[in-house]
Design an enzyme around this catalytic site. Structure first.
Site, PDB file in Angstrom:
ATOM      1  N   ASP A   1       0.858  -1.184   0.000  1.00 11.48           N
ATOM      2  CA  ASP A   1       0.000   0.000   0.000  1.00 11.48           C
ATOM      3  C   ASP A   1       0.903   1.245   0.000  1.00 11.48           C
ATOM      4  O   ASP A   1       2.113   1.171   0.235  1.00 11.48           O
ATOM      5  CB  ASP A   1      -0.953  -0.024   1.203  1.00 11.48           C
ATOM      6  CG  ASP A   1      -2.199   0.831   0.966  1.00 11.48           C
ATOM      7  OD1 ASP A   1      -2.189   1.676   0.049  1.00 11.48           O
ATOM      8  OD2 ASP A   1      -3.188   0.672   1.709  1.00 11.48           O
TER       9      ASP A   1
ATOM     10  N   GLU B   1     -10.662   6.987   4.432  1.00 14.57           N
ATOM     11  CA  GLU B   1      -9.584   6.383   5.227  1.00 14.57           C
ATOM     12  C   GLU B   1      -9.572   6.920   6.663  1.00 14.57           C
ATOM     13  O   GLU B   1     -10.622   7.148   7.249  1.00 14.57           O
ATOM     14  CB  GLU B   1      -8.244   6.552   4.510  1.00 14.57           C
ATOM     15  CG  GLU B   1      -8.273   5.881   3.123  1.00 14.57           C
ATOM     16  CD  GLU B   1      -6.928   5.790   2.452  1.00 14.57           C
ATOM     17  OE1 GLU B   1      -5.929   5.571   3.135  1.00 14.57           O
ATOM     18  OE2 GLU B   1      -6.896   5.918   1.213  1.00 14.57           O
TER      19      GLU B   1
HETATM   20  C1  BGC Z   1      -5.195   3.120   0.411  1.00 14.16           C
HETATM   21  C2  BGC Z   1      -5.409   2.043  -0.627  1.00 14.16           C
HETATM   22  C3  BGC Z   1      -5.314   2.637  -1.999  1.00 14.16           C
HETATM   23  C4  BGC Z   1      -3.999   3.369  -2.164  1.00 14.16           C
HETATM   24  C5  BGC Z   1      -3.798   3.965  -3.541  1.00 14.16           C
HETATM   25  C6  BGC Z   1      -3.984   3.988   0.125  1.00 14.16           C
HETATM   26  O1  BGC Z   1      -3.966   5.116   0.943  1.00 14.16           O
HETATM   27  O2  BGC Z   1      -5.049   2.508   1.686  1.00 14.16           O
HETATM   28  O3  BGC Z   1      -6.653   1.420  -0.412  1.00 14.16           O
HETATM   29  O4  BGC Z   1      -5.459   1.624  -2.963  1.00 14.16           O
HETATM   30  O5  BGC Z   1      -3.941   4.421  -1.213  1.00 14.16           O
HETATM   31  O6  BGC Z   1      -4.500   5.133  -3.733  1.00 14.16           O
END
Ligand code: BGC
Length: 592
Positions: free
Chosen positions: A270, A463
């Site tokens: 990630d 998030e």
């Molecule tokens: C998230 C992921 C995402 C990635 C790319 C991260 O902050 O946890 O779910 O796919 O960013 O944007």
């Protein structure tokens, strides 16, 4: 899925230098790399973070962008092997970064719909809207089993129970990857491996403390059908399990996922996820490569990753066999997807296709909205009638941004209608069929009404910024995602009690009710919340979740064209006390 041409992969691998191998394992973000660097550093993949788009953010802009990267990556000469690049995006509820895309309900609403066939059709439509942008890979589905609704990513989870998440995993992966020939399918990515929904207090990127038995039963379980369906990639999770970060967890990444469950694709890290493993960057790289991460989402400092990895291989701290395994997995996915046979993005049949944001796709989204609504209360206020005089009030009434929530054009989502092109807000959908309806943005009432529709709920978030915590700020540390986006470090709220977070919503309901007008509350939110007061003050109450761009799906049901059929896949709380019995149990949902 095409049979995998191992001799070809062997042949490529045998010709690769260490720099070419490590480049293949590297995934920078588009803002931090141009086509020349993709070629010169032998980059294997580029991504768009949430809210990161090229040019005017139309499908053509995406095709042009990826076409330039593609051309650079496929240049073959004495120094370059010409391995085509994979472009990855977060298309998690439709191809949601792009202006004019069809925006489907977030996963929590799809869970309430309980319809695996619908999930497959959503995934197919999403794949086409991704392919319209020339892109091949989406970081979806999220298979999190959210166990604590304080988690800001609860809406990315279909259900609090593993069985319900598992029931969607196969159809979603199959719908996205479809024939796997690249003509109609894209590469899926099951995320976040593993235990992301199980952190203590629902803290994003936090610690999941569980026995192995329970981790397997709850959080690993939904991955089994995804692997069976042939999911080509898996993303490692930020959270730790019993104190060890997943990005460095050899047992989880290699022993269980790859060796035991037989996952043959590749694991992507990630966003800056490896940075959390150790204060020393070299050590963090060493731990994560050796634990089994194959491709590295290193958005900005990708050169540092390449340099460190090469040094670690040269000094023997990372075995060459591990590098070869990672690169073999990446090439295998590219081969399985048919990437080597694909023409450049500009020449692909579905690039810039008219099906992007089409009426056909919007009809699938509208069906999903209809099926996802959960009726929690109805004292004869619903269904509405077209010849009624309807007051439409509440801060989310005329806001497609609120309906879509986070991960919609902007990482954190948006307010109002400007950013979400196409579709209808709930106000637009109501006035379309009840011409006497009146919009009252501030909730003030002038005149007589047969009924009021009050559309309230949460503001968009994504998030950790959606976490609910009694105190404190979100500590994203060095891994603060997507720096291009607007970021505040405060969590979304301190409490699950909506009347404390948004007292004006209850005030609007009560003010209108005090005028003797029956109130139908449509509650737009990424999770269930404590809404006892709002429920009490309303004659009818609908949990609409985050329905996406097609607000008309809400009015289809409110006006009684079709009945409600959504059922809760998350308990609806009565109080903040975790031991208190829920207000509404799993499976609850009224009908006309
Ligand atoms: C998230 C992921 C995402 C990635 C790319 C991260 O902050 O946890 O779910 O796919 O960013 O944007």
């Amino acid at each position: 899925m095409k049979p995998i041409d191992t001799p070809r992969i062997d042949a490529i691998l045998s010709r690769m230098s260490l720099a070419q191998k490590v480049g293949q394992m590297t995934q920078p973000e588009r803002q931090f790399i141009g086509p020349d660097d993709v070629r010169d550093w032998h980059i294997g993949s580029v991504l768009s973070g949430g809210g990161s788009w090229p040019g005017g953010n139309r499908p053509e802009d995406w095709v042009d962008m990826h076409d330039a990267y593609w051309e650079a990556s496929t240049q073959a000469d004495g120094e370059h092997l010409g391995i085509p690049l994979l472009y990855g995006v977060d298309a998690i509820h439709g191809n949601n970064n792009v202006l004019g895309a069809t925006i489907f309900p977030h996963n929590i609403g799809l869970g309430a719909a309980n319809d695996p066939d619908l999930i497959r059709r959503i995934a197919e439509a999403t794949a086409r809207e991704i392919l319209a942008c020339g892109v091949e890979w989406t970081f979806a589905p999220t298979l999190a089993v959210a166990r604590d609704i304080r988690w800001g990513r609860t809406y990315e989870s279909y259900a609090q129970t593993p069985e319900r998440v598992a029931a969607y995993a196969g159809p979603f992966v199959e719908g996205l990857q479809e024939r796997g020939d690249g003509d109609t399918g894209v590469i899926a990515c099951a995320k976040h491996w593993v235990g992301d929904g199980g952190t203590t207090g629902g803290i994003d990127q936090g610690e999941t403390t569980l026995s192995e038995e329970e981790l397997r039963r709850v959080h690993i379980m939904p991955y089994l059908p995804a692997i069976d369906a042939g999911v080509l990639t898996v993303m490692a999770s930020y959270n730790s399990w019993n104190g060890v970060r997943c990005h460095g967890h050899r047992k989880l990444l290699t022993d269980i996922l790859k060796d035991e469950l037989g996952f043959e694709g590749f694991v992507v890290s990630d966003w800056n996820g490896i940075d959390q493993l150790d204060i020393s960057y070299e050590r963090a790289v060493e731990i994560s490569v050796n634990a089994g991460v194959d491709m590295f989402m290193v958005p900005e400092e990708w050169r540092r990753f390449i340099r460190s990895t090469m040094e670690l291989v040269e000094s023997g701290r990372i075995p060459m066999a591990r590098i070869d395994d990672a690169v073999r997995r990446i090439l295998r996915v590219k081969e399985a997807y048919g990437l080597f046979e694909r023409p450049r993005p500009a020449e692909r049949p579905l690039s810039a296709a008219a099906s992007f944001g089409s009426a056909r796709h919007r009809e699938v989204a509208r069906e999903a909205v209809r099926k996802s609504l959960v009726l929690l209360k109805n004292r004869n206020a619903l269904p509405l009638k077209s010849d009624w005089k309807i007051l439409v009030a509440g801060h989310a009434a005329d806001s497609r941004g609120h309906l879509c929530g986070g991960f919609t054009v902007n990482w954190q989502g948006s307010h109002g209608n400007d950013v979400v092109e196409g579709g209808t807000s709930i106000w637009e959908a109501v006035v379309d069929r009840a011409p006497d309806a009146v919009l009252s943005a501030d909730g003030s009432v002038e005149g007589d009404f047969d009924v009021a529709l009050v559309v309230v709920g949460e503001d968009p978030y994504a998030e950790g910024l959606g976490d609910i915590r009694p105190h404190g700020r979100v500590e994203l540390g060095s891994s603060l995602p997507n720096p291009g986006s607007q970021v505040t470090l405060a969590p979304y709220a301190n409490t699950l009690e909506h009347r404390i977070n948004r007292p004006e919503d209850l005030a609007t309901i009560e003010r209108i009710r005090a005028r003797g007008i029956p109130v139908v509350t449509v509650f737009v939110s990424g999770r269930p919340l404590i809404t006892e007061a709002e429920l009490e003050a309303s004659d009818a109450f609908v949990a609409a979740w985050l329905p996406g761009s097609e607000g008309a799906g809400v009015t289809d049901v409110l006006f009684g064209d079709v009945n409600f059929r959504g059922k809760l896949t998350f308990e609806w709380p009565r109080s903040a006390d975790p031991d208190a019995s829920p207000m509404f149990e799993l499976g609850y949902g009224l009908r006309y």
